[in-house]
Every structure is written in C-alpha cells, then in structure tokens.
Design a protein around this motif. Structure first.
Motif, PDB file in Angstrom:
ATOM      1  N   ALA A 181       0.802  -1.321   0.092  1.00  9.36           N
ATOM      2  CA  ALA A 181       0.154  -0.060  -0.013  1.00  9.36           C
ATOM      3  C   ALA A 181       0.712   1.267  -0.036  1.00  9.36           C
ATOM      4  O   ALA A 181       0.407   2.325  -0.566  1.00  9.36           O
ATOM      5  CB  ALA A 181      -0.947   0.038   1.266  1.00  9.36           C
ATOM      6  N   HIS A 213      -4.702   7.738  -7.876  1.00  6.89           N
ATOM      7  CA  HIS A 213      -5.949   6.818  -8.158  1.00  6.89           C
ATOM      8  C   HIS A 213      -6.358   6.322  -7.256  1.00  6.89           C
ATOM      9  O   HIS A 213      -5.854   6.102  -6.072  1.00  6.89           O
ATOM     10  CB  HIS A 213      -5.450   6.119  -9.389  1.00  6.89           C
ATOM     11  N   ASN A 214      -7.613   5.562  -7.453  1.00  9.31           N
ATOM     12  CA  ASN A 214      -8.174   4.544  -6.273  1.00  9.31           C
ATOM     13  C   ASN A 214      -7.298   3.594  -5.977  1.00  9.31           C
ATOM     14  O   ASN A 214      -6.603   3.069  -6.701  1.00  9.31           O
ATOM     15  CB  ASN A 214      -9.460   3.966  -6.833  1.00  9.31           C
ATOM     16  N   GLY A 215      -6.903   3.382  -4.601  1.00  4.53           N
ATOM     17  CA  GLY A 215      -6.034   2.364  -4.354  1.00  4.53           C
ATOM     18  C   GLY A 215      -4.570   2.771  -4.402  1.00  4.53           C
ATOM     19  O   GLY A 215      -3.664   1.913  -4.133  1.00  4.53           O
ATOM     20  N   LYS A 241      -3.724   6.613  -0.516  1.00  6.39           N
ATOM     21  CA  LYS A 241      -3.725   7.888   0.346  1.00  6.39           C
ATOM     22  C   LYS A 241      -4.448   7.575   1.653  1.00  6.39           C
ATOM     23  O   LYS A 241      -4.128   8.175   2.736  1.00  6.39           O
ATOM     24  CB  LYS A 241      -4.855   8.649  -0.708  1.00  6.39           C
ATOM     25  N   SER A 242      -5.591   7.013   1.835  1.00  4.20           N
ATOM     26  CA  SER A 242      -6.022   6.679   3.049  1.00  4.20           C
ATOM     27  C   SER A 242      -5.252   5.879   4.227  1.00  4.20           C
ATOM     28  O   SER A 242      -5.260   6.215   5.288  1.00  4.20           O
ATOM     29  CB  SER A 242      -7.576   6.048   2.735  1.00  4.20           C
ATOM     30  N   THR A 243      -4.505   4.978   3.451  1.00  5.36           N
ATOM     31  CA  THR A 243      -3.603   4.048   4.406  1.00  5.36           C
ATOM     32  C   THR A 243      -2.675   5.035   4.931  1.00  5.36           C
ATOM     33  O   THR A 243      -2.607   5.017   6.246  1.00  5.36           O
ATOM     34  CB  THR A 243      -2.722   3.082   3.423  1.00  5.36           C
ATOM     35  N   HIS A 245      -9.804  14.162  -5.513  1.00 10.10           N
ATOM     36  CA  HIS A 245      -9.988  13.620  -6.883  1.00 10.10           C
ATOM     37  C   HIS A 245     -10.026  14.571  -7.595  1.00 10.10           C
ATOM     38  O   HIS A 245      -9.873  14.632  -9.077  1.00 10.10           O
ATOM     39  CB  HIS A 245     -10.665  12.413  -7.087  1.00 10.10           C
TER      40      HIS A 245
END
Ligand SMILES: Nc1ncnc2c1ncn2[C@@H]1O[C@H](COP(=O)(O)OP(=O)(O)OP(=O)(O)O)[C@@H](O)[C@H]1O
Length: 297
Positions: A18, A37-39, A42-44, A186
């Motif tokens: 990740a 992009h998605n995945g 960023k959130s991690t 985004h």
C-alpha cells in the motif's frame, strides 16, 4: 520543525504494497494535496498519520510525537470523507457534544460554527442541512482544540463550486494561522489553486512532491497555444505556423516548454493576421497522468 515528517514509510496488507518508502514533510502553514488513483495509498497514509493503523517500517513523526500518541492526538484533527452526524441534533448541539467529549468549554461552539459559516443555521437540525453544510459541521468539529495538523480525506467531494470555494477559504485562514493541512482529493483542478504543494502517490510509491510550477518544469510536457487569426487569414496562419485549424479562425499549436518564446516570436511575426494568442500550460490532470505512469506494479 515540520508538523509532520514521513521517512521511508512502508506498509503492506498481505501481498498488497500500500505504501512503499514514502518520504515527505509538511511545514507549519503548508497546505498539501495528496493525489492518487483509487487504491494509491492515500487513506492508508492518513490512517497511519492518525495512529489508527500500524506501519511496517520507516519513521513517522507527528508534531514531534509518534502517531496516535496522546501528544499527537491532541493536536491533530481528522475529517473523514463521509461525515455522519445525528440528524435530530442541531449543529450547535452536535458541536457542543464534541466539545464536551474533548473536555473543552461548550461556550466555544458558536464561535466554531461562525468560523465555518454556519452561525445562521446553528439552531436547525442537521437532518435539514445540505451536504455542504454537513461537511462544514465536520470542519467545525475538526477545529476543536485549535489543531496544528488537519488531515482531510476528500473534504470537498460532493460540494458545489460555491461551497468548495468557501471551504477552501476557511482552510486558507487556518493555514495563515500556522496549521498544516494534508488533504486528499480527486478534484485536480481545485487543488491546483488552493494548495502549496502536491504529493502524488501511484501504487503506493510517491512519484511527485513539489509545487505545481516545479511539477510543470520537471514533466516538461508540451505547451498548447491557441492562436486566433483574422477571419480572412486563418488558412494562411495555419499553414505558416504548421498548426491545426479548429473552431473557425482558431489555430492550435503545441511546442516544448523551451521552445515557447521562439514559437511566440513566430506568431507575433505574422502581425495583423493574428488577433490574439493564448498560452495554455499542461493541466494538473496532464501532470498527474504523466507522473502516475512511471510506476511498475
Ligand atoms: N485493511 C486492508 N486490508 C487489505 N488491503 C487493504 C486494506 N486497506 C487498504 N488496502 C489496500 O491497500 C491499497 C491502498 O488502499 P487505500 O485505501 O490507501 O487507497 P486510496 O488511495 O485511499 O484509494 P481511494 O481513492 O479509493 O480511497 C489498496 O490496494 C487497498 O485495496
């Protein structure tokens, strides 16, 4: 001293890498856009900064402490992408509840709501608020305790252009007071104007970390020019400049950044045949695509 330091930060979920050796700092007053992009991770990254999940290796320092430490938590605020509040509470009641939980004086509630432009709606139930208003309740909640680092996960998704502008204006005020802002988005065009630096993640790798002007220089993508010819001269202008005609009398050209002045010279040399010329630098979308392409799985 930076408010946030990431050094060689690495995190895997099983076989999924990740984050791969991500390193960057965020100084006081800096607004950083985290794109990917998605995945992309960023959130991690945000969850690690907040101390919600552990990381595998590297170093993370949040206001001089480890993520999730009491000292870090006191000074860090988080706004998740989808904020959910109790619809039966008013904005004022909701913020008072958070203040109470935090052990802060409830009399601060109205000031916080004023700060995010919700003073007039403070005594209405949140169930009657628009998405933009709910997002602002979220921001008011995030401002409790005067945080020095704000972590905002896609804070403006679903907001209309006016609400977005107001939201960023509030962030500008916070940054001017020395808070650091790390936000993911985004919506590339909006972060262009409203952040100081752009960090791009691609499949867990940081592929860019610079101000927009610097990213443009590094990518050296072609510059577009739109030349408006006088009506009678359009064909001649297109032929002389080697550009493509589009939309009647407009001719589009493209050139390398270091050829810009020479190309403009060719355009202006055509004198009366030219009515106007517009120089269009590569957009953030173009840069994002350019930098994201560089990573192998
Ligand atoms: N708890 C988890 N267990 C397993 N894999 C996970 C977990 N959390 C994240 N991942 C994986 O790690 C990678 C990075 O995910 P992450 O949520 O950080 O991306 P993101 O950039 O925030 O994406 P988005 O824009 O969609 O929110 C993805 O491949 C994701 O599937």
């Amino acid at each position: 001293m930076p408010n946030l330091t990431l050094s060689q930060l690495t995190k895997s979920f099983g076989a999924t890498r990740a984050l791969r050796e991500v390193s960057f700092d965020v100084a006081p007053g800096e607004r950083i856009a985290l794109l990917g992009h998605n995945g992309a991770g960023k959130s991690t990254l945000m969850k690690i900064v907040l101390g919600l999940i552990p990381y595998d290796s590297g170093r993370v320092e949040v206001l001089g402490a480890s993520p999730g430490d009491r000292a870090a938590r006191r000074q860090v605020a988080y706004l998740p992408e989808n904020v959910a509040f109790h619809p039966a509470l008013t904005g004022l009641e909701q913020i008072r509840t958070y203040l109470r939980l935090r052990g802060a004086p409830v009399r601060e509630a109205m000031g916080l709501l004023e700060r995010v432009g919700l003073a007039e709606a403070a005594k209405r139930r949140i169930g009657t608020y628009s998405k933009g208003m709910r997002q602002r309740v979220g921001l008011a909640q995030a401002l409790i305790g005067r945080p020095r680092l704000l972590v905002l996960d896609e804070p403006t998704s679903g907001l209309d252009p006016v609400s977005r502008r107001e939201f960023y204006a509030t962030l500008d005020g916070l940054a001017a007071e020395g808070a650091s802002i790390l936000l993911s988005s985004h919506a590339l065009t909006e972060v262009e104007a409203r952040t100081d630096r752009i960090v791009i993640l691609s499949k867990g790798v940081m592929v860019a970390n610079a101000a927009l002007a610097e990213l443009r220089r590094k990518a050296a993508l072609p510059i577009q020019m739109q030349v408006r010819a006088s009506a009678a001269a359009a064909d001649q202008v297109a032929a002389r400049l080697g550009g493509a005609r589009f939309n009647g009398a407009t001719v589009t050209l493209s050139c390398a950044p270091d050829q810009k002045l020479a190309r403009l010279g060719q355009v202006t040399a055509l004198g009366d045949m030219i009515e106007d010329v517009e120089v269009i630098p590569p957009s953030l979308e173009d840069l994002y695509t350019h930098f994201s392409k560089q990573v192998q799985p």
